[in-house]
Write a protein that holds these residues in place. Structure first.
Motif, PDB file in Angstrom:
ATOM      1  N   GLU A 100     -35.083 -26.472 -38.375  1.00 54.22           N
ATOM      2  CA  GLU A 100     -33.087 -27.213 -39.251  1.00 54.22           C
ATOM      3  C   GLU A 100     -32.762 -26.048 -39.467  1.00 54.22           C
ATOM      4  OE1 GLU A 100     -33.481 -29.426 -37.798  1.00 54.22           O
ATOM      5  OE2 GLU A 100     -35.445 -30.254 -36.629  1.00 54.22           O
ATOM      6  N   GLY A 101     -33.012 -25.924 -40.392  1.00 52.58           N
ATOM      7  CA  GLY A 101     -32.439 -24.630 -41.449  1.00 52.58           C
ATOM      8  C   GLY A 101     -31.210 -23.534 -40.609  1.00 52.58           C
ATOM      9  N   SER A 150     -21.145 -29.436 -46.644  1.00 56.05           N
ATOM     10  CA  SER A 150     -22.779 -29.995 -46.870  1.00 56.05           C
ATOM     11  C   SER A 150     -23.098 -29.495 -47.953  1.00 56.05           C
ATOM     12  CB  SER A 150     -23.330 -28.765 -45.805  1.00 56.05           C
ATOM     13  OG  SER A 150     -23.104 -27.235 -45.833  1.00 56.05           O
ATOM     14  N   ARG A 151     -22.676 -28.652 -48.760  1.00 56.32           N
ATOM     15  CA  ARG A 151     -23.248 -28.612 -50.105  1.00 56.32           C
ATOM     16  C   ARG A 151     -22.687 -29.688 -51.079  1.00 56.32           C
ATOM     17  NH1 ARG A 151     -19.097 -23.298 -52.966  1.00 56.32           N
ATOM     18  NH2 ARG A 151     -17.663 -24.689 -53.026  1.00 56.32           N
ATOM     19  N   GLN A 152     -21.497 -30.262 -50.964  1.00 53.86           N
ATOM     20  CA  GLN A 152     -21.615 -31.908 -51.272  1.00 53.86           C
ATOM     21  C   GLN A 152     -23.145 -32.571 -51.420  1.00 53.86           C
ATOM     22  OE1 GLN A 152     -19.647 -32.949 -53.780  1.00 53.86           O
ATOM     23  NE2 GLN A 152     -20.963 -34.404 -54.438  1.00 53.86           N
ATOM     24  N   GLY A 174     -29.693 -24.108 -44.788  1.00 52.88           N
ATOM     25  CA  GLY A 174     -28.539 -23.571 -43.563  1.00 52.88           C
ATOM     26  C   GLY A 174     -27.687 -22.459 -44.618  1.00 52.88           C
ATOM     27  N   TRP A 175     -27.696 -23.043 -46.198  1.00 49.97           N
ATOM     28  CA  TRP A 175     -26.660 -22.487 -47.282  1.00 49.97           C
ATOM     29  C   TRP A 175     -27.438 -21.270 -47.723  1.00 49.97           C
ATOM     30  CZ3 TRP A 175     -22.516 -21.615 -49.929  1.00 49.97           C
ATOM     31  CH2 TRP A 175     -21.892 -22.276 -49.733  1.00 49.97           C
ATOM     32  N   VAL A 176     -28.836 -21.167 -47.663  1.00 49.78           N
ATOM     33  CA  VAL A 176     -29.820 -20.539 -47.770  1.00 49.78           C
ATOM     34  C   VAL A 176     -29.271 -19.569 -47.096  1.00 49.78           C
ATOM     35  CG1 VAL A 176     -32.494 -19.221 -48.312  1.00 49.78           C
ATOM     36  CG2 VAL A 176     -31.779 -21.576 -49.459  1.00 49.78           C
ATOM     37  N   LEU A 177     -29.278 -19.289 -45.650  1.00 50.91           N
ATOM     38  CA  LEU A 177     -28.917 -18.435 -44.626  1.00 50.91           C
ATOM     39  C   LEU A 177     -27.822 -17.478 -44.948  1.00 50.91           C
ATOM     40  CD1 LEU A 177     -30.338 -19.371 -41.591  1.00 50.91           C
ATOM     41  CD2 LEU A 177     -31.574 -18.054 -42.838  1.00 50.91           C
ATOM     42  N   HIS A 178     -26.443 -17.996 -45.366  1.00 52.45           N
ATOM     43  CA  HIS A 178     -25.438 -17.978 -45.101  1.00 52.45           C
ATOM     44  C   HIS A 178     -25.169 -17.087 -46.878  1.00 52.45           C
ATOM     45  CE1 HIS A 178     -21.216 -17.957 -45.536  1.00 52.45           C
ATOM     46  NE2 HIS A 178     -21.293 -18.352 -46.105  1.00 52.45           N
TER      47      HIS A 178
END
Length: 541
Positions: A326-327, A353-355, A390-394
């Motif tokens: 999912e990420g 998404s950060r919020q 997803g943020w981890v991949l970014h």
């Protein structure tokens, strides 16, 4: 898979109470191929199944255990009529939603065994039999995470992949779509139709499906050797064909960036899935309101198509590592939107998404991305596994650089294609391509709960013409993050400085930067590259 907020009918609500636990089928065998002969009718919701299961013995055993939901007090579930092993009838026990089958003779490692099971019943779940928005009767497989056992006799866990064939006999007015390649369509004398599909690629049971309904089918073309198809309700043919053709640029982008498409075709299917979209291998099911004639489901399509590589072909070894599915789909949707519409569009999505991640961390302060304390599998579908994953991949992309990131993605896919992986497998590939120890990175972002809070204050030294920045990690807890922090100075005349960066590896620190004039403001993380709660205190006047 995309989650949507919906009110489910009671027949679907039993999922929460009933289905979600890990498979208890044993690990003494490896399933290599399933063949399901399924008969459907308009007279009732009863299905008849003849299953042939090919397996290889891994450990010496005298029995085999499969998952199959039995008949309950409400009359729903499957009742077995016969079981054979290598052509010989044998005894079995069907209880607690498991089938334990006695082998004709004890089996040793390496032995190949054929188990055949005949059963029938009304599926409690997994095969959703209902009417679509136009009142037409439909049958749609909806197996995630482990609901296949409601209608298929399987080892219902992501780590045991197998090829699969479906032979579906249904009334002639239906069309059938399933995994793999279409092998046969035959009209029978009794007014039924036999449709056979076969996947030569091993699949997890969560993405083995059939879809049976009245469809209009658009054979869009062949892209990168992949037949692309759209299956929509005939009442929405024109809008559906237009909307669903947006799949081809998405497919083109992911093939170019990741590697070859893993399956025999890509069919995008309007359906009755209970999710917004379900990434079934080579046959993606989208919710029935995904058509609007304006291609308003572009991000949904990108998410589900990305899953074909990550989640389907490279599948999490255990559900607790579902962020690898999912990420990845969440971030690859962002990457596609960046490719199509520019970095600003992706940054809008990342900021939003950060919020959401911050809000989730407030409500679930002890939950990391890989959270083995979760026992109800649907609870794994969270902001942690989607947006934070997803943020981890970014952040990983920014940490090791674009070129290395994409090399790692391609290598990860190539190494684990048609197989399974854990977070450690992904980390190992990324360490290999980057030549950098990333243990700290995955520890703080995947295995540590919550997110950091970063408080920044600043002042200006006119004599030295320098900006003085004081930064402090103010989150609750003792964990100290390694944070690459970016700054930009916005000046009174409207000009902006270059982006400055410092790496913070202690709880607090002071950093100085040259500046000819006192900035009007200091912008922390101007390029949206850091997952943190950020507050900035300007100097007192």
């Amino acid at each position: 898979m995309i989650r949507i907020a919906r009110v489910f009918y009671c027949t679907v609500c039993v999922i929460v109470l009933f289905a979600f636990s890990e498979s208890r089928a044993d690990d003494t065998v490896d399933i290599t191929h399933y063949a399901f002969d399924i008969t459907l009718s308009d007279d009732s919701d009863r299905v008849e199944v003849a299953a042939a299961i090919h397996l290889i013995v891994l450990q010496s055993t005298s029995s085999v255990t499969l998952d199959l939901v039995g008949t309950g007090a409400d009359g729903k579930g499957m009742a077995i009529s016969s079981v054979s092993v290598d052509g010989l009838n044998t005894s079995f026990m069907h209880s607690d939603d498991r089938v334990t089958i006695d082998l004709v003779a004890p089996a040793s490692p390496g032995d190949e065994v054929l188990v055949e099971i005949a059963y029938s019943g009304i599926p409690r779940d997994g095969l959703i039999i209902s009417r679509n928005k136009h009142g037409d009767r439909t049958f749609f497989g909806d197996n995630w995470p482990n609901r296949a056992r409601n209608w298929l006799s399987v080892v219902d866990k992501p780590a045991d992949k197998a090829t699969v064939a479906f032979a579906v006999t249904a009334p002639d007015h239906y069309q059938v779509v399933a995994n793999g390649r279409l092998r046969e369509e035959s009209h029978n004398a009794d007014g039924s139709r036999l449709t056979r599909w076969e996947s030569g690629v091993p699949l997890a049971t969560k993405v083995m499906v059939i879809g049976v309904a009245r469809f209009a089918v658009d054979h869009v073309g062949v892209f990168h050797s992949v037949p692309l198809q759209s299956w929509v309700y005939p009442q929405e043919r024109d809008k559906g064909f237009y909307d669903y053709r947006m799949a081809w640029p998405i497919l083109d982008y992911f093939v170019d960036k990741i590697g070859p498409f893993p399956y025999e075709k890509l069919a995008n299917v309007q359906s009755k899935t209970i999710y917004g979209g379900m990434e079934n291998a080579g046959s993606i099911f989208y919710h029935e309101n995904s058509i609007d004639g304006r291609r308003g489901s572009e991000t949904l399509f990108a998410h589900e198509i990305a899953h074909q590589w990550f989640g389907d072909s490279v599948t999490e070894q255990h559900f607790h590592h579902v962020w690898l599915s999912e990420g990845f789909a969440t971030y690859f949707t962002n990457l596609y939107m960046e490719h199509m519409y520019g970095t600003a569009r992706m940054n809008e999505r990342l900021t939003s998404s950060r919020q959401s991640i911050s809000n989730y961390a407030d409500a679930n302060p002890d939950s990391p991305v890989v959270d083995t304390s979760i026992t109800v599998l649907t609870n794994l579908l969270s902001t942690n596994t989607y947006q934070k994953g997803g943020w981890v991949l970014h952040m990983l992309r920014r940490e090791i650089g674009d070129e290395t990131f994409w090399e790692g993605i391609r290598n990860y896919y190539a190494k684990h294609r048609d197989s399974n992986a854990l977070t450690s497998d992904f980390a190992a590939v990324m360490e290999d391509v980057s030549g950098v120890d990333l243990a700290w990175f995955f520890d703080q972002w995947i295995f540590t709960p919550s997110i950091p809070a970063l408080d920044v204050s600043w002042s200006y030294n006119e004599l030295e013409r320098r900006v003085i920045v004081d930064a402090r990690q103010s989150h609750i807890g003792r964990y100290v993050y390694q944070l690459p922090v970016q700054l930009r100075f916005d000046n009174p005349d409207g000009s902006q400085s270059e982006v400055h960066q410092f790496r913070m590896s202690a709880g607090s620190g002071r950093y100085t930067f040259p500046a000819d004039v006192k900035p009007e403001r200091v912008v922390v993380d101007p390029d949206v590259n850091l997952l943190a709660r950020i507050s900035v205190t300007p100097p007192t006047q």
